[in-house]
Design an enzyme around this catalytic site. Structure first.
Site, PDB file in Angstrom:
ATOM      1  CD  GLU A 252      -3.416  -6.911   3.713  1.00 41.55           C
ATOM      2  OE1 GLU A 252      -3.153  -7.794   2.862  1.00 41.55           O
ATOM      3  OE2 GLU A 252      -2.852  -5.805   3.729  1.00 41.55           O
TER       4      GLU A 252
ATOM      5  CD  GLU B 119      -2.904  -1.046   2.363  1.00 44.98           C
ATOM      6  OE1 GLU B 119      -3.965  -0.447   2.241  1.00 44.98           O
ATOM      7  OE2 GLU B 119      -2.557  -1.604   3.438  1.00 44.98           O
TER       8      GLU B 119
END
Ligand code: 1HE
Length: 265
Positions: free
Chosen positions: A139, A119
């Protein structure tokens, strides 16, 4: 004595140095694989908010064998919903300062570029991969969700389907694959990323500041607009850029053969 303004004080998980008009920001917590804790995220926000005026580009790199292992999982304490929203907001705010900050950012990726590390990389403007780089969004297996703007930036870079696959299956992509689908736009041998990144960042820092501003702030917004609005904003931005005295001087230099032609790289 140098009159150059120093960088702001940073936590030990980050280190900054100056290379002429380029600021090098290093993720500096290699013993934890550059996992990003709240202190590092706040440090990133402060660093990009307070860049000295003579800095024209930032080079973002990671110390050690990996760019970043993402969110510091030891900080994943019990958060209620509003604390979780605030935590994600901290990341959003910091990475917004990168993407829509003062100067372009070149990121050099190597080793693990995972979760929040990916990210972070997605918020940069130019990405270079060393062949050791690999990408993952673990995740799903950790029972969490991206929170650093990944749902907004990554689909625009790699597509919704690819991001879904990464999150659902935990698959990793290699540096070569990431290069093929456009996550990075340079692919270099291990250990060569810093030199390539510095070369690009120095070239970017030498551009007209108003053009760099337009590329960072106008281009991504225009790309999201309906075409009619996009053409209108592009015409305005183009007129503003070319009217700048710096642009006039650069054009004159070219027309009077004082600057290099475009050549194959
Ligand atoms: C960490 C972290 C971390 C390493 N938080 N401490 N991110 C992940 O799920 C990735 C988790 N990390 C890994 O899969 C591996 O560590 C790596 C592939 C990145 C590197 O492997 P390796 O063998 O080089 O290192 P290591 O032995 O696993 O880790 C070295 C130390 O770093 C070890 O601590 P030590 O005290 O035992 O020495 C690890 O615990 C520590 N470490 N990664 C905390 N992430 C805004 S939301 C974003 C959501 C996410 O980012 S989810 C993805 C989280």
């Amino acid at each position: 004595m140098s009159s150059r303004k120093p960088f702001v004080a940073l936590p030990t998980s980050l280190a900054a140095e100056r290379r002429g008009s380029v600021a090098v920001l290093k993720l500096n917590r290699s013993h934890k694989r550059n996992a990003l804790d709240d202190e590092a995220i706040r440090g990133i926000e402060t660093f990009f908010s307070a860049l000295p005026d003579d800095i024209g580009a930032v080079l973002l790199v990671g110390e050690g064998e990996h760019f970043s292992a993402g969110l510091d999982l030891t900080e994943l304490e019990e958060r209620d919903v509003s604390q979780g929203i605030a935590h994600s907001g901290l990341w959003h705010s910091a990475f917004e300062k990168i993407q829509f900050g003062k100067v372009p950012v070149v990121a050099v990726l190597h080793g693990a570029v995972v979760g929040g590390g990916l990210e972070l990389a997605a918020a940069a403007h130019v990405r270079i991969a060393e062949r050791s780089a690999y990408y993952a969004l673990p995740e799903g297996s950790r029972g969490i969700y991206v929170g650093g703007g990944g749902s907004v930036r990554l689909p625009r870079l790699i597509g919704v389907a690819r991001m879904m696959d990464m999150m659902l299956t935990g698959r990793t992509y290699s540096a070569e694959e990431g290069q093929a689908f456009g996550l990075t736009t340079y692919l270099v041998e291990p250990g060569k990323g810093f030199a390539k990144g510095l070369e690009l960042a120095q070239r970017i820092a030498g551009n007209a500041p108003l053009t760099n501003f337009a590329v960072m702030h106008a281009l991504p917004r225009i790309a999201e607009m309906d075409p009619a609005s996009g053409y209108a904003v592009e015409a305005l931005m183009s007129a503003i850029a070319q009217a700048d005295p710096d642009a006039k001087a650069r054009l004159k230099d070219f027309l009077e053969k004082r600057t290099p032609k475009v050549t194959r790289s």
